[in-house]
Design a protein around this motif. Structure first.
Motif, short mmCIF file in Angstrom:
data_model
loop_
_atom_site.label_atom_id
_atom_site.label_comp_id
_atom_site.label_asym_id
_atom_site.label_seq_id
_atom_site.Cartn_x
_atom_site.Cartn_y
_atom_site.Cartn_z
N LYS A 331 0.84 -1.21 0.00
CA LYS A 331 0.00 0.00 0.00
C LYS A 331 0.87 1.26 0.00
O LYS A 331 0.86 2.06 0.93
N PHE A 332 1.65 1.39 -1.07
CA PHE A 332 2.50 2.55 -1.25
C PHE A 332 2.82 2.68 -2.74
O PHE A 332 2.53 1.77 -3.53
N GLY A 333 3.39 3.79 -3.12
CA GLY A 333 3.76 3.98 -4.52
C GLY A 333 2.69 4.69 -5.32
O GLY A 333 1.58 4.97 -4.86
N LYS A 334 3.01 4.96 -6.57
CA LYS A 334 2.17 5.78 -7.44
C LYS A 334 0.79 5.14 -7.67
O LYS A 334 -0.23 5.82 -7.59
N GLU A 335 0.76 3.86 -7.93
CA GLU A 335 -0.51 3.20 -8.23
C GLU A 335 -1.47 3.27 -7.05
O GLU A 335 -2.66 3.58 -7.21
N TYR A 336 -0.96 3.02 -5.86
CA TYR A 336 -1.82 3.05 -4.68
C TYR A 336 -2.27 4.48 -4.37
O TYR A 336 -3.44 4.70 -4.04
N GLU A 337 -1.36 5.44 -4.49
CA GLU A 337 -1.70 6.83 -4.17
C GLU A 337 -2.76 7.38 -5.12
O GLU A 337 -3.57 8.23 -4.74
N GLU A 338 -2.76 6.91 -6.37
CA GLU A 338 -3.71 7.41 -7.36
C GLU A 338 -5.04 6.67 -7.34
O GLU A 338 -5.97 7.02 -8.08
N CYS A 339 -5.16 5.65 -6.50
CA CYS A 339 -6.41 4.89 -6.40
C CYS A 339 -7.45 5.73 -5.64
O CYS A 339 -7.23 6.12 -4.48
N ASP A 340 -8.59 5.99 -6.25
CA ASP A 340 -9.63 6.84 -5.65
C ASP A 340 -10.69 6.04 -4.90
O ASP A 340 -11.50 6.62 -4.18
N SER A 341 -10.73 4.75 -5.08
CA SER A 341 -11.76 3.94 -4.46
C SER A 341 -11.36 3.59 -3.03
O SER A 341 -10.36 2.89 -2.80
N LEU A 342 -12.16 4.03 -2.05
CA LEU A 342 -11.86 3.72 -0.66
C LEU A 342 -11.96 2.23 -0.38
O LEU A 342 -11.17 1.68 0.39
N GLU A 343 -12.92 1.57 -1.01
CA GLU A 343 -13.10 0.14 -0.80
C GLU A 343 -11.92 -0.64 -1.38
O GLU A 343 -11.41 -1.59 -0.77
N GLU A 344 -11.47 -0.23 -2.57
CA GLU A 344 -10.33 -0.91 -3.18
C GLU A 344 -9.06 -0.69 -2.36
O GLU A 344 -8.25 -1.60 -2.19
N ARG A 345 -8.88 0.52 -1.84
CA ARG A 345 -7.71 0.80 -1.00
C ARG A 345 -7.76 -0.03 0.29
O ARG A 345 -6.73 -0.49 0.79
#
Length: 493
Positions: A331-345
Motif C-alpha cells: 500500500k504505497f507507490g504511485k498506483e496506490y496513491e492514485e487509487c480513488d476507491s476507498l473500498e479498493e484501498r
C-alpha cells in the motif's frame, strides 16, 4: 550486582529472542535497584554520578514524592552507552521484569543503529564521572555559590545548540592560497585594449561602485559571525570573556546537551520501536499462559493516551505497525496513491511482505520530524482519533477545534521541530560597534515566551558580560528585547 537466577534466565531468553528477530545491540548490563536507588539514578539522567548541583536533588525529590503518592512509577531506565546500562526495580512482578527487559533491548538496538545517535559518545558514563570530578575541583578552588551560580546560567542556555550541528561539516577558512591583501583590495577593471579607451570603459563612477562593493565584502569578512550561528553555546565558548574554569563548565554543559539531544529528537520513534519489540517478543515468544493478563494490563497502561495529550509510546508503536502493514500489502507507490476507491484501498494487498524490512530501514535513518512527516496520513489520524484541541472559555473545558488531518500533522511537526523550542541564532557579536551580542529568533510557527526570553537574556548577559539583544516577532511586528545588566527594554522594529 548479579541478577537473581529467575531474572537472569529470563534475560538470556529474551535477549536470544531479540537477536533472532534481527535486533543488534551492544552488551546490556542490568542492575536491580530498589525504588529509592532508582529514583536517585533517574534524577541523574540514568548515570550513577553527575556533577553536584541542586537541580538533581530537586528532580529526586519530585520523583520520590510522586512515587510515594502513587502518581508515577519508573518501569524502565536505560542509557545510551557501550555497554548499555539498564535498571530494573526490585518490586516489579516477574512479568514486568520480562516486559522491561524486552523494551530495553529495543532501545539498545535503536541507540546503536539509528543515525541520530551515531555521533554520541558511547563512553558517556566515564565522561560524566570525569565532568563531576572537574566541577568538584572548581568548587574547591572558587566556592560552591560562585560555581553553582554560573552552572545555573549555563543550564538555562543548554538548549541553545544546533541539533543538526554534529552532522554538518564546516570547512575552516585556510590561510594558504588566499590573495595578498593588496591584491584583494585592487579594484577590478574591465579590459580596454588601448589606454585612451580606459576612461570610457572604466569611468570613475564604475570604479567607485566596485570599490564600495569590495569594501562591503571586507566588512562582511570582518563581521563575527560571518553567518548566523545556531550553536550559541559554541559561540560563547569561542568569543565570550570567560575565565578558564567558566569555559570548562560551559563546555561540560554543552557536551552533555549534545549527548541528550538525539533522545529528544527521536522520542516518538525510539519509544515506539521499543514498545513494538516488547509487544512482539512477549506475545509471540516470551509469555506463559499465566502471564497474559498481567502483561495486557501493563502494556495497555503504557499505551493509554489521555485526551489532549500525546503519548509517544502509542503514536510510535501504531505508526511502526501501520508502516509494516502497508509495506507487507504494497500500500504505497504511485498506483496506490492514485487509487480513488476507498473500498479498493481498504482491500489492497499485493502480498509483498516487505514490512519488517521497511521498519528496520525507518529505525535506521528517521528522527521524529521525518517519521511523522513521511508516514502520518488521514487514515492514521482518523484511526488514532488525532484532532486539534483548544480551550473553550464558555464551557470551561478543552474541545475539538479542528479535525483536518493536515492541520493535525502540521501541529505535530511544529511541536517536534527543534524539540518544540524557538530557533535562536547569533547574528552579530559587535552590535552597534560596542561589543554587544545580537541574536535573532527565526520565527517558524513557535512563538516566543517573553517571560522566559527575559530570563534567557539575563543569563546570556551573565556569560557575555555586555548588553544582549534578541530580535523576535510580536503580533506580526518586529520587536527587539534588550537586557543591559540592570533593566529590560522592549523596542518595536
Amino acid at each position: 550486582m548479579n541478577l537473581p537466577p529467575d531474572i537472569e534466565r529470563a534475560r538470556h531468553e529474551i535477549e536470544a529472542h531479540a537477536r533472532q528477530y534481527g535486533l543488534d545491540f551492544y552488551d546490556v548490563v542490568f542492575e536491580l535497584l530498589d525504588y529509592d536507588q532508582l529514583n536517585e539514578i533517574a534524577a541523574y539522567g540514568g548515570f550513577p554520578t553527575r556533577y553536584p548541583h541542586w537541580r538533581f536533588g530537586m528532580d529526586y525529590e519530585e520523583l520520590s514524592k510522586t512515587y510515594s503518592w502513587g502518581l508515577s512509577k519508573i518501569y524502565e531506565l536505560v542509557i545510551n552507552n557501550n555497554p548499555v546500562y539498564a535498571y530494573l526495580m526490585k518490586s516489579n512482578a516477574p512479568v514486568e521484569q520480562k516486559l522491561v527487559m524486552a523494551h530495553v533491548f529495543g532501545h539498545a538496538d535503536f541507540f546503536k543503529n539509528n543515525l541520530w545517535f551515531s555521533k554520541t559518545n558511547r563512553r558517556m558514563i566515564d565522561a560524566m564521572a570525569n565532568h563531576a570530578t572537574r566541577v568538584r575541583g572548581h568548587i574547591d578552588r572558587h566556592g560552591v555559590e560562585v560555581v553553582e551560580d554560573f552552572i545555573d546560567a549555563c543550564l538555562s542556555l543548554e538548549n541553545l545548540i544546533d541539533y543538526h550541528g554534529p552532522f554538518i561539516e564546516r570547512l575552516e577558512r585556510k590561510s594558504r592560497g588566499e590573495e595578498p591583501e593588496a591584491e584583494a583590495r585592487a579594484v577590478p577593471r574591465l579590459p580596454s585594449g588601448r589606454s585612451y579607451m580606459d576612461r570610457y570603459i572604466n569611468p570613475p563612477a564604475y570604479l567607485e561602485e566596485q570599490k564600495a562593493r569590495i569594501s562591503e565584502k571586507e566588512k562582511q569578512r570582518r563581521k563575527v559571525p560571518v553567518e548566523p550561528q545556531r550553536d550559541v553555546l559554541q559561540f560563547l565558548l569561542d568569543h565570550a570573556p570567560l575565565e578558564n574554569w567558566e569555559r570548562d563548565v560551559l563546555s561540560i554543559v554543552r557536551e552533555e546537551a549534545y549527548y541528550f539531544a538525539p533522545q529528544g529528537m527521536t522520542k516518538v520513534a525510539n519509544e515506539g520501536w521499543a514498545a513494538y519489540w516488547h509487544s512482539t517478543i512477549m506475545t509471540q515468544r516470551a509469555l506463559s499462559d499465566s502471564e497474559v493478563i498481567d502483561f495486557a494490563d501493563q502494556h495497555s497502561g503504557a499505551l493509554a493516551m489521555a485526551p489532549g495529550r500525546l503519548n509517544p509510546y502509542k503514536v510510535g508503536i501504531e505508526l511502526f505497525r501501520e508502516i509494516e502493514e502497508r509495506w507487507n500489502k504494497g500500500k504505497f507507490g504511485k498506483e496506490y496513491e492514485e487509487c480513488d476507491s476507498l473500498e479498493e484501498r481498504r482491500r489492497w494487498d499485493r502480498k509483498l511482505g516487505l514490512g519488517r524490512q521497511k521498519i528496520f530501514e525507518v529505525r535506521k535513518i528517521y528522527n521524529d520530524v521525518m517519521f511523522i512527516d513521511a508516514f502520518v496520513d488521514q487514515e492514521f489520524c482518523d484511526r488514532l482519533k488525532l484532532y486539534n484541541y483548544g480551550y473553550d472559555s464558555r464551557s470551561g473545558r478543552y474541545v475539538i477545534v479542528d479535525r483536518d488531518w493536515k492541520k493535525v500533522k502540521q501541529r505535530l511537526l511544529f511541536q517536534l521541530t527543534n524539540l518544540g523550542q524557538p530557533i535562536v541564532q547569533v547574528t552579530d557579536a559587535n552590535y552597534a560597534n560596542r561589543g554587544e551580542l545580537y541574536l535573532s529568533h527565526r520565527f517558524e510557527g513557535v512563538p516566543l515566551d517573553f517571560e522566559k526570553a527575559r530570563d534567557t537574556l539575563m543569563n546570556l548577559h551573565r556569560v557575555w558580560r555586555r548588553p544582549v539583544h534578541l530580535e523576535t516577532v510580536d503580533d506580526d511586528r518586529g520587536r527587539l528585547l534588550t537586557y543591559d545588566g540592570s533593566e529590560h527594554k522592549s523596542t518595536k522594529l
